[in-house]
Design an enzyme around this catalytic site. Structure first.
Site, PDB file in Angstrom:
ATOM      1  N   SER A 209      40.722  39.302  44.586  1.00 59.82           N
ATOM      2  CA  SER A 209      41.016  39.891  43.273  1.00 59.82           C
ATOM      3  C   SER A 209      39.924  39.636  42.242  1.00 59.82           C
ATOM      4  CB  SER A 209      42.350  39.360  42.745  1.00 59.82           C
ATOM      5  OG  SER A 209      42.264  37.986  42.424  1.00 59.82           O
ATOM      6  N   LYS A 265      42.087  34.159  37.259  1.00 61.07           N
ATOM      7  CA  LYS A 265      41.804  35.464  36.653  1.00 61.07           C
ATOM      8  C   LYS A 265      40.878  35.263  35.455  1.00 61.07           C
ATOM      9  CE  LYS A 265      44.915  37.420  39.355  1.00 61.07           C
ATOM     10  NZ  LYS A 265      44.506  38.239  40.527  1.00 61.07           N
TER      11      LYS A 265
END
Length: 417
Positions: A209, A265
């Site tokens: 990701s 993230k």
């Protein structure tokens, strides 16, 4: 009236090490120091310690002077290679010269014994007579002389003699030495826990990701104190130490939706921001965040659990997020969704997204829950990702033996931007 014993009238010893130091000649002192350094530098721990000592100023340098990574990272990679060669050389040396290894082992045992006797002296000041200390010092000097001479047989004999003498003279006190070991181990464990909980912690990248910034299998260190000390077993940060999370920071956090799962993230929105995505471009408070196309067909490798590696063909952009330039990926000329948001970030929270924008379970998708937008509270943030210290990803050393997974030396000490 009885005559006082010699043990009572003689002043107590100040310590075994001090007594030995007083007896050494300048030549013996010089030889002893040279031997100590030689033993330290030929320890299997030496390459790791040298690399660790260099790593500390390196992460400080790249954190505060990002441009320095252009020359500092290659230097660290060269040092790591040199330390690996050094480590292998030490193993070969020990294999080829077993007598040297035995002598090293005997010297270690001798130092441990002398250190134990010194701890007893320090723990019981005034209770060990000078006569007892003098006998132990005399024998310890014989042990040291045998060690400096490099005579393994004599060193083993003198060390056993010192051990027997210590048991005779300090038998009751030596039985208490087990507590010294336990307390020493407890202190070392406490230091390790403090470092991991409050200062620095490793984290392994579990998915693609964050491609291309972080690849699957990268191992990163995270700065645990920059945003404030997070109290253990809680999601509470009582105060900020350096600064709050900023746009562009790559953070590791405990997922507030999926408990006991850590995500990594990039912070895109901070408290009060209005975040929107229009055809893949980020808008913050109505202002477009510049991005430029770097490559139309970038091949990156990804994999799912227990599945083989597979290539992805994606478009590479350089995005400027509040002054922080970093790479992002998009599948095609246009984003899958024309418009996403707006998302209003509440106080005490951040809005996060993955750099692999169309392959990331981030704030837009409920952090994996699929139930609308989800923000990350400050208290759930574990720290800021700083640097890749190990990379076990696609390709690299020995990848042919492990289904394509190998040691990626090109990614060692890569700063997280």
């Amino acid at each position: 009236m009885s005559t006082p014993s010699t043990a009572t009238t003689t002043p107590p010893s100040s310590g075994l090490e001090a007594s030995m130091a007083a007896r050494r000649t300048p030549e013996q002192l010089k030889a002893s120091r040279a031997l100590l350094w030689r033993e330290l530098l030929t320890s299997l721990w030496a390459p790791l310690v040298i690399l660790g000592v260099a790593f500390i100023p390196y992460i400080i340098l790249i954190e505060f002077v990002p441009a320095a990574a252009a020359w500092a990272q290659p230097l660290m990679q060269d040092l790591a290679l040199a330390m690996l060669i050094f480590f292998v050389g030490l193993i070969v040396w020990r294999t080829v010269f077993p007598k040297k290894q035995k002598l090293r082992h005997l010297r270690h045992e001798a130092r441990e014994l002398v250190s134990e006797l010194e701890r007893i002296h320090q723990r019981l000041p005034g209770k060990i007579s000078a006569e007892v200390s003098a006998k132990l010092t005399e024998q310890a000097m014989l042990v040291e002389a045998a060690s400096l001479a490099g005579d393994a047989a004599l060193l083993e004999k003198e060390t056993k003699t010192l051990d027997t003498l210590a048991t005779q003279l300090l038998g009751a006190f030596r039985k208490q030495g087990a507590w010294d070991f336990v307390s020493g181990f407890a202190k070392a464990l406490a230091v390790a826990v403090v470092i991991r909980v409050f200062i620095i912690e490793p984290y392994r990248i579990p998915s693609g990701s964050m491609l291309p910034t972080l690849e699957l299998g990268d191992q990163v260190f995270i700065n645990k104190f920059i945003y404030g000390v997070r109290l253990p077993f809680t999601n509470y940060v009582p105060f900020v130490i350096v600064r709050p999370p900023a746009r562009g920071d790559v953070i590791v956090f405990n997922n507030p939706v999926q408990q006991d799962v850590d995500f990594i993230k990039r912070v895109v929105g901070i408290p009060g921001d209005k975040v929107e995505l229009i055809d893949g471009q980020v808008f913050i408070n109505g202002e477009a965040q510049p991005r430029t196309l770097e490559k139309e067909d970038l091949i990156v490798y990804n994999r799912h659990e227990n599945m083989p590696w597979y290539p992805e063909h994606l478009r590479l952009y350089q995005e400027n997020l509040g002054g922080k330039v970093h790479a992002v990926l998009q599948e095609g000329l246009h984003a899958r969704t024309d418009r996403e948001g707006p998302y209003i970030v509440p106080p005490g929270n951040v809005f996060v997204m993955g750099d692999n924008r169309e392959n990331s379970l981030d704030s837009r998708y409920g952090l994996g829950s699929g139930r609308g937008v989800a923000f990350v509270p400050y208290g759930n943030i574990k720290g800021k990702a700083m640097v890749v210290w190990m990379a076990l990803g696609y390709g690299g050393w020995f990848s042919g033996l492990f289904d394509g997974t190998g040691l990626r030396t090109d990614r060692l000490f890569e700063p997280v931007r």
